[in-house]
Structures are given as C-alpha cells and as structure tokens.
Design a protein around this motif. Structure first.
Motif: not given
Length: 195
Positions: A13-14, A46-47, A173-174, A187-189
């Motif tokens: 997601x972007x 979100x990776x 980072x979220x 990874x959410x950032x």
C-alpha cells in the motif's frame, strides 16, 4: 551521510499526500489557495510481508539508519506503465515557477497528467507530479507543468526521472514492525520530503 537506499522494498500500500506551505485566503465569494515555494510530497507506505529472517532483519537494519539519515524509495504507480521516456534532462536552468523544459525524451513520448517525476539536484531527489498531459516533440523536447512551485533551482542537464521516480526524505514509523507467528513482518511508515 546520504539518504539510505530502500528502493528494493516492495509495497502492499502507498498513499501519497501533499505537504503544503501555502495558505488559504478568504475573499468575497469564496476562498482561494495562495501558492508558496516549499510545497512538497509525502507517502504513507505499508510494505508487503517479508520473512523475519533474513529479508526483514536486513530491511530493519536499513530502516535504523534511515530514521537518522532519511530514506530513498521508489514511487510505484499501480496500473501505469511509463513506457520508455528516453533520458530526459532539464533543457535550461530553471529557478522558479511550475514550468520545466525537458530535452532528451524519445520523440512523441506521452507524459501523462498526474504522472510523478523526480529531479536529481546535488545528489538529492525532489518529487513532483505533472499537471497536464504533453507529448514530446520530434526533437525530444517538452514543457512540463508541475503541481508545486519549484523548491530548488534545476540546472540545465538535471536528470528527470519519469520512468522510475523516487521520493527522498525523513522516515517515521507508523507502528513498530511486528514479528508474527508465521515468521513474517511488514513495515508501516511515512516518508516526507524535507525540502
């Protein structure tokens, strides 16, 4: 230290968002936006899931550095094929405004409205979005109209990344990356351009 290269990271997601420096002014009949230099971009990412070992641990080590020095990420444009633009560069030094002359494009290359482009100035990327469709001439030139006012001077010969744009900036980072029972991590950032 230069921004940490995280262009190998793939995303599930972007979400792009504008970081505005302008402001709204009230006037008879409504409100209007005043453009000011400094508007830029950010992305919430979100990776895709990665195995905790070895890929997740390798990316986590890179993120540890990116939190201190900034990160460099690809701007994926799902469903959009940028084709082969050639080797576009800024045709003449451009220091202000929203119009950027390009040369080095493949003849008749179509640059789409809302297509992202990044410019490499002094080793740093500056991302923006094209605001109107334009087709390169037979001589490989075109005039881009960008969403934001220029933030830095673009010297003649500045690389314009149309086929593979990138965003460079501060990383926040979220939420902490979790190590799940299935041995996967994501990874959410957020990445925000600094200037």
């Amino acid at each position: 230290m230069a921004a940490v290269d995280l262009t190998a990271l793939c995303f599930a997601e972007a979400v792009p968002f504008a970081v505005t420096n302008g402001n709204s002014q009230n006037a008879p009949g409504g409100t209007f936006h005043v453009d000011r230099p400094g508007d830029r971009w950010g992305f919430q990412f979100v990776s895709r899931p990665y195995r905790v070992e070895p890929e997740g641990a390798e990316f986590q080590a890179l993120f540890d550095d990116a939190e201190k020095h900034g990160g460099l990420f690809r701007v994926h444009q799902p469903g959009f094929d940028p084709g082969a633009p050639g080797t576009p560069v800024v045709a003449s030094t451009t220091s202000a405004g929203k119009l950027v002359p390009l040369t080095g494009l493949n003849p008749n290359y179509p640059i789409r409205r809302r297509q992202f482009v990044s410019f490499v100035v002094g080793g740093q990327r500056f991302l923006d979005r094209v605001m109107e469709e334009v087709v390169a001439g037979a001589d490989g030139t075109a005039m881009l109209r960008l969403k934001n006012l220029l933030r830095v001077t673009l010297p003649a010969g500045t690389l314009a990344e149309l086929a593979d744009p990138k965003i460079e900036g501060s990383v926040t980072f979220s939420s902490p990356s979790s190590w799940q029972v299935n041995r996967l991590t994501t990874f959410a950032f957020t990445v925000t351009e600094d200037r």
